[in-house]
Every structure is written in structure tokens, then in C-alpha cells.
Design an enzyme around this catalytic site. Structure first.
Site, PDB file in Angstrom:
ATOM      1  CG  HIS A 264      -2.090   0.828   1.264  1.00 60.51           C
ATOM      2  ND1 HIS A 264      -2.431   1.664   0.228  1.00 60.51           N
ATOM      3  CD2 HIS A 264      -3.010   1.071   2.248  1.00 60.51           C
ATOM      4  CE1 HIS A 264      -3.506   2.368   0.568  1.00 60.51           C
ATOM      5  NE2 HIS A 264      -3.869   2.030   1.790  1.00 60.51           N
ATOM      6  CG  HIS A 305      -3.950   0.535  -8.153  1.00 57.32           C
ATOM      7  ND1 HIS A 305      -5.287   0.428  -7.885  1.00 57.32           N
ATOM      8  CD2 HIS A 305      -3.441   1.421  -7.273  1.00 57.32           C
ATOM      9  CE1 HIS A 305      -5.575   1.238  -6.884  1.00 57.32           C
ATOM     10  NE2 HIS A 305      -4.493   1.844  -6.483  1.00 57.32           N
ATOM     11  CG  ASP A 362       3.186   4.664  -3.903  1.00 60.08           C
ATOM     12  OD1 ASP A 362       3.091   5.810  -3.454  1.00 60.08           O
ATOM     13  OD2 ASP A 362       2.535   3.698  -3.470  1.00 60.08           O
TER      14      ASP A 362
HETATM   15  N1  ACO Z   1       5.457  -6.864 -10.036  1.00 56.55           N
HETATM   16  C1  ACO Z   1       5.400  -8.104 -10.622  1.00 56.55           C
HETATM   17  N2  ACO Z   1       4.269  -8.813 -10.752  1.00 56.55           N
HETATM   18  C2  ACO Z   1       3.146  -8.271 -10.279  1.00 56.55           C
HETATM   19  C3  ACO Z   1       3.129  -6.990  -9.681  1.00 56.55           C
HETATM   20  C4  ACO Z   1       4.337  -6.280  -9.565  1.00 56.55           C
HETATM   21  N3  ACO Z   1       4.376  -5.062  -9.014  1.00 56.55           N
HETATM   22  N4  ACO Z   1       1.864  -6.704  -9.300  1.00 56.55           N
HETATM   23  C5  ACO Z   1       1.113  -7.761  -9.653  1.00 56.55           C
HETATM   24  N5  ACO Z   1       1.887  -8.688 -10.249  1.00 56.55           N
HETATM   25  C6  ACO Z   1       1.425  -9.964 -10.841  1.00 56.55           C
HETATM   26  C7  ACO Z   1       1.085 -10.979  -9.767  1.00 56.55           C
HETATM   27  O1  ACO Z   1       2.212 -11.776  -9.428  1.00 56.55           O
HETATM   28  C8  ACO Z   1       0.007 -11.776 -10.464  1.00 56.55           C
HETATM   29  O2  ACO Z   1       0.633 -12.658 -11.405  1.00 56.55           O
HETATM   30  P1  ACO Z   1      -0.004 -14.116 -11.719  1.00 56.55           P
HETATM   31  O3  ACO Z   1      -1.355 -13.838 -12.321  1.00 56.55           O
HETATM   32  O4  ACO Z   1       0.962 -14.741 -12.658  1.00 56.55           O
HETATM   33  O5  ACO Z   1      -0.092 -14.824 -10.401  1.00 56.55           O
HETATM   34  C9  ACO Z   1      -0.757 -10.734 -11.276  1.00 56.55           C
HETATM   35  O6  ACO Z   1       0.214  -9.702 -11.529  1.00 56.55           O
HETATM   36  C10 ACO Z   1      -1.947 -10.142 -10.554  1.00 56.55           C
HETATM   37  O7  ACO Z   1      -1.494  -9.593  -9.326  1.00 56.55           O
HETATM   38  P2  ACO Z   1      -2.297  -9.579  -7.960  1.00 56.55           P
HETATM   39  O8  ACO Z   1      -1.316  -9.655  -6.841  1.00 56.55           O
HETATM   40  O9  ACO Z   1      -3.396 -10.600  -8.012  1.00 56.55           O
HETATM   41  O10 ACO Z   1      -2.955  -8.155  -8.021  1.00 56.55           O
HETATM   42  P3  ACO Z   1      -3.623  -7.397  -6.809  1.00 56.55           P
HETATM   43  O11 ACO Z   1      -4.663  -6.519  -7.374  1.00 56.55           O
HETATM   44  O12 ACO Z   1      -4.041  -8.331  -5.729  1.00 56.55           O
HETATM   45  O13 ACO Z   1      -2.397  -6.534  -6.207  1.00 56.55           O
HETATM   46  C11 ACO Z   1      -0.892  -4.754  -5.758  1.00 56.55           C
HETATM   47  C12 ACO Z   1      -2.228  -5.185  -6.396  1.00 56.55           C
HETATM   48  C13 ACO Z   1      -0.842  -5.231  -4.303  1.00 56.55           C
HETATM   49  C14 ACO Z   1      -0.807  -3.246  -5.775  1.00 56.55           C
HETATM   50  C15 ACO Z   1       0.270  -5.394  -6.580  1.00 56.55           C
HETATM   51  O14 ACO Z   1       0.187  -4.978  -7.929  1.00 56.55           O
HETATM   52  C16 ACO Z   1       1.634  -5.018  -5.997  1.00 56.55           C
HETATM   53  O15 ACO Z   1       2.081  -5.653  -5.035  1.00 56.55           O
HETATM   54  N6  ACO Z   1       2.333  -3.981  -6.555  1.00 56.55           N
HETATM   55  C17 ACO Z   1       3.621  -3.562  -6.060  1.00 56.55           C
HETATM   56  C18 ACO Z   1       3.453  -2.738  -4.791  1.00 56.55           C
HETATM   57  C19 ACO Z   1       2.916  -1.368  -5.069  1.00 56.55           C
HETATM   58  O16 ACO Z   1       3.404  -0.624  -5.925  1.00 56.55           O
HETATM   59  N7  ACO Z   1       1.903  -0.973  -4.267  1.00 56.55           N
HETATM   60  C20 ACO Z   1       1.291   0.357  -4.359  1.00 56.55           C
HETATM   61  C21 ACO Z   1      -0.140   0.223  -4.766  1.00 56.55           C
HETATM   62  S1  ACO Z   1      -0.818   1.806  -5.035  1.00 56.55           S
HETATM   63  C22 ACO Z   1      -1.080   2.436  -3.508  1.00 56.55           C
HETATM   64  O17 ACO Z   1      -1.317   1.814  -2.535  1.00 56.55           O
HETATM   65  C23 ACO Z   1      -1.008   3.861  -3.477  1.00 56.55           C
END
Ligand code: ACO
Length: 426
Positions: A264, A305, A362
Site C-alpha cells: 500500500h 494496482h 508511488d
Molecule cells: N510486479 C510483478 N508482478 C506483479 C506486480 C508487480 N508489481 N503486481 C502484480 N503482479 C502480478 C502478480 O504476481 C500476479 O501474477 P499471476 O497472475 O501470474 O499470479 C498478477 O500480476 C496479478 O497480481 P495480484 O497480486 O493478483 O494483483 P492485486 O490486485 O491483488 O495486487 C498490488 C495489487 C498489491 C498493488 C500489486 O500490484 C503489488 O504488489 N504492486 C507492487 C506494490 C505497489 O506498488 N503498491 C502500491 C499500490 S498503489 C497504492 O497503494 C497507493
């Protein structure tokens, strides 16, 4: 109510469920009746669950739209300012000139914190993470304002809202000053909101700090871009905590704790750590390989996201602000070049394209904050500061109508009932 119905068939039983339509966004199936029919619904991570009705913020993740009170974030970032956006979130409308003047004056006249609060800071180790300090001191405010803690009194709620927006910059800057071993700086109410925050961060009693207007404007814009984001994890935490009748300071402290996680608000700090670890452009291919490797937990921080599956409109404004600040300050940042290259690679890579992973807010905010001179450990604190009006607006909205305590259920998969086994029989 839209008059539409959804029919749920379970075995030979059929259940008509009401469908609600909002002013924008998908229709919502009201599943309350499944309970009286002996079922719960199941939606881990609340991927498809609307937990409340709200008028504050609208997001269309597929189209990359973010509206506060109907106004696009791009227009607010360009034409409005942070305190005006706070007013909009709290009241649902933009203020007229007199309303704005009154609001700004009320906020800027509550910026000081009780002198006793500094002793809370002094109880922490100097190397404590500022977010740990913020969780503690914001929660502690309830011990200072117990005369205005009747959550059923609209006037008490309004006072708490102003106090929190007014005092967050002071408490945030104090958490930095304490870690740097420098004296706390008192707020200056003759300065603008962002300007005053920068003053409390960087001035010292022996040397005044002239706030660069470009930097103050960029800081204000960062606050605007973080001001609210409907039912995200920290806002839902504030609502859930508030649903127990907890006081506003405890609720916001809970929101700060939820925001701290790297999935987050902690992501802006994680982006710079990631860029540091990568080091230079020659290591990018290796890094991307690790990100794509299912057996490696490395993530491309600042990408992806839960809601935005096209682009994050805040990231676009942030990138533009980033360019403006670096140009104005004449900063040549190799980390920005690395970030740009990383973005280019990811946006053209099938792994990220097929999963609809785009830069989020971010990805660029960390680079701007670094250029302004904000230490990495303060990045998430600044996010918390910016998000405070959103948290409060949702808390106020929840309290403006009847609500129930938030109490989800579960799909239990543990042992069935069994008799206690005495120690000598285990
Ligand atoms: N890097 C690499 N792979 C990723 C990333 C990433 N940043 N984000 C998602 N994925 C992949 C997952 O591994 C998953 O792959 P799969 O289908 O092969 O298993 C797929 O994309 C879907 O991802 P989920 O985790 O199911 O997506 P979710 O909506 O639950 O998660 C989140 C969203 C937590 C923001 C995620 O994208 C993440 O961890 N990003 C990096 C952290 C980040 O930048 N957070 C800030 C969010 S914005 C905020 O809070 C202001």
C-alpha cells in the site's frame, strides 16, 4: 434501488436479490438476504465487494478515471490546491471564496500540538521508523482531546476533522526532526499548508529556511494526489475501526498502520530501495527476469494496482510534476533515468502488459520527494499526511447515517468439534 433483480440458484432453491445502481460504476447485487437463507458470501480480498455506499470519490480503473466530488483528479491537481481539495472531500462541494478563507484560517489556526506531546516523541528511540512514531502519536491525540470525543456530536466530529488535518504536518515534521536529532520547529501560520510543512521539516532555530515556491507547489500537488482513493485498504481500516464507535484519532492511527505496508503506502519507499538495489541500467534485464520468476518474490514496486488496470491517472500527473521539479531545481538524477528505462521495459514486456500492470502513484512520487530533500523513511509519512482528509471524510460520511459494526464472516476449514485430549493421551 434500480428495480432490477439478480437471481441466485442454489440447488433447487432460487433467491431474488435486489440490484442497486449508483450514479456511476457497476450495479451492485445486494446479498444481505443470503444470510437468512443459511449462506454467507465468499470474496477474499474483497475483490468484488462493495462494503458501503459513498458519495466522496469515484474510480473507473479500466478507464483510468479518478473523481473527487465529480471533479477529475487532473483538474484538481492543476487548478485547485490541497486545502480546497480537503474542503471538497469533507463537504462534497468546492468552497466559495468566503468558505475557503474560513476553512484555511481554521486549519492554519490549529497547527500547533500540545506541548506535552513532544514527550511521546522522546519516548521513542531516535532510529525508530517515523511511521512507527506516527502510529503512536496520532493515536495519543485522543488522550489530549477527550473533551471533544463524543462521536455522536456533529460539532465534535467537525473539530476532530480540522484538528487532524491541521496537526498532521506538525506531527509528521516532528517525527523527522526527532530522528535527525534536531529541535522541533513550531508551525508558522503565515505560511501556506505545504510551505509550513517544508518549513517545519527543514528550518532550524539558528537558520531560517526559504521555501522554494516550485517545491512548495510540488509538495501541495503530492498531497492533492494522495488525498483520497475511495475504499482502499487503509480507508477501509478507518471505516472498520470507526464502526466500533472508536474515537477519530484511534481510527486514523489504525489507517496509518494499514498504510505502512509495502503493498500500500509503503511502496513509495520501496521504489527507491528497489532502484538503489538495481544500481544501474546494465542490471535491469536481470532484475526483470527475477520479477517474472514465479519462484522469486521480487516485485516491480510502484507497478500494478488492485483497481487501475489501464493506467493510474495520478501517476501521469506525478510524472509531469517530477519532470517540472527536476528541471526547475536543475537536478540530474540517475535514479530517474533508471526509473524511466524500467518503465519503458515493463510497458513493452508481455508479462506486465498481459497482467495490466502500469506505474501507480508511488512510482514517481519517491523521485520527487528525494529531489525535494525528503529522506526515504519519510515518504510513507507524507502519504499518510496527504491521505488524512480522505480517511476523515469517509469516517464522517459513515457517522452521518446509521451504520452497523463491520463484522465479516468466514469459510471455516479447521477441525470439526472434538473432545479435549488430556496431556498423557496426546
Ligand atoms: N510486479 C510483478 N508482478 C506483479 C506486480 C508487480 N508489481 N503486481 C502484480 N503482479 C502480478 C502478480 O504476481 C500476479 O501474477 P499471476 O497472475 O501470474 O499470479 C498478477 O500480476 C496479478 O497480481 P495480484 O497480486 O493478483 O494483483 P492485486 O490486485 O491483488 O495486487 C498490488 C495489487 C498489491 C498493488 C500489486 O500490484 C503489488 O504488489 N504492486 C507492487 C506494490 C505497489 O506498488 N503498491 C502500491 C499500490 S498503489 C497504492 O497503494 C497507493
Amino acid at each position: 434501488m434500480s428495480g432490477k433483480k439478480a437471481t441466485l440458484t442454489i440447488g433447487d432453491k432460487s433467491l431474488d436479490l435486489p440490484v442497486h445502481s449508483g450514479t456511476m460504476g457497476p450495479d451492485v447485487i445486494d446479498v444481505k438476504d443470503v444470510l437468512s437463507n443459511g449462506y454467507f458470501t465468499y470474496d477474499p480480498g474483497f475483490m468484488a465487494t462493495s462494503a458501503c455506499e459513498s458519495k466522496i470519490t469515484f474510480i473507473d480503473g479500466d478507464k483510468g478515471i479518478l473523481l473527487h466530488g465529480g471533479y477529475p483528479i487532473e483538474q484538481l491537481a492543476e487548478k485547485s490546491d490541497y486545502l480546497e481539495t480537503c474542503y471538497l472531500l469533507l463537504n462534497g462541494e468546492l468552497p466559495n471564496a468566503a468558505q475557503k478563507e474560513d476553512f484555511v484560517s481554521r486549519v492554519m489556526n490549529h497547527t500547533m500540538v500540545h506541548e506535552q506531546l513532544q514527550f511521546f516523541y522522546r519516548g521513542f528511540r531516535r532510529d525508530a521508523h517515523p511511521m512507527a512514531v506516527m502510529c503512536g502519536v496520532v493515536g495519543a491525540l485522543s488522550a489530549f482531546y477527550h473533551d471533544n470525543l463524543d462521536i455522536n456530536d456533529p460539532e465534535h466530529r467537525r473539530i476532530a476533522a480540522i484538528r487532524l488535518i491541521a496537526k498532521m504536518p506538525t506531527m509528521a515534521a516532528m517525527s523527522y526532526k526527532y530522528s535527525a536529532g534536531q529541535p522541533f520547529m513550531y508551525p508558522r501560520n503565515d505560511l501556506g499548508y505545504a510551505e509550513n510543512f517544508l518549513h517545519m521539516m527543514f528550518a532550524t532555530p539558528c537558520a531560517d529556511y526559504k521555501v522554494n515556491p516550485i517545491v512548495a507547489r510540488a509538495m501541495d500537488r503530492i498531497f492533492v494526489l494522495h488525498a483520497d482513493h475511495e475504499q482502499n485498504a487503509s480507508t477501509s481500516t478507518v471505516r472498520l475501526t470507526g464502526s466500533t464507535g472508536a474515537n477519530p484519532y484511534a481510527c486514523i492511527a489504525a489507517g496509518i498502520a494499514a498504510l505502512w505496508g509495502p503493498s500500500h503506502g509503503g511502496a513509495n519507499e520501496a521504489v527507491l530501495k528497489m532502484l538503489d538495489e538495481i544500481g544501474d541500467v546494465s542490471k535491469l534485464d536481470d532484475f526483470i527476469k527475477r520479477v517474472k520468476d514465479k519462484n522469486d518474490s521480487t516485485k516491480l514496486m510502484g507497478f500494478g494496482h488492485r483497481v487501475y488496470k489501464n493506467f493510474d491517472p495520478r501517476a501521469k500527473v506525478m510524472k509531469q510534476t517530477c519532470d517540472e521539479v527536476l528541471t526547475a531545481l536543475g537536478i540530474h538524477d540517475p535514479q530517474l533515468e533508471l526509473a524511466m528505462k524500467l518503465e519503458e521495459i515493463a510497458l513493452n514486456d508481455e508479462y506486465f502488459v498481459s497482467r495490466k500492470l502500469y506505474p501507480n502513484v508511488d512510482f514517481y512520487s519517491g523521485i520527487i520527494l528525494k529531489a525535494i530533500g525528503i529522506p526515504t523513511s519519510m515518504f510513507t509519512v507524507i502519504f499518510a499526511l496527504g491521505r488524512t482528509p480522505g480517511w476523515i471524510a469517509h469516517w464522517l460520511e459513515m457517522h452521518s447515517a446509521p451504520y452497523k459494526i463491520s463484522r465479516p464472516r468466514q469459510l471455516y476449514t479447521g477441525p470439526v468439534q472434538r473432545d479435549f485430549v488430556p496431556m498423557d493421551k496426546r
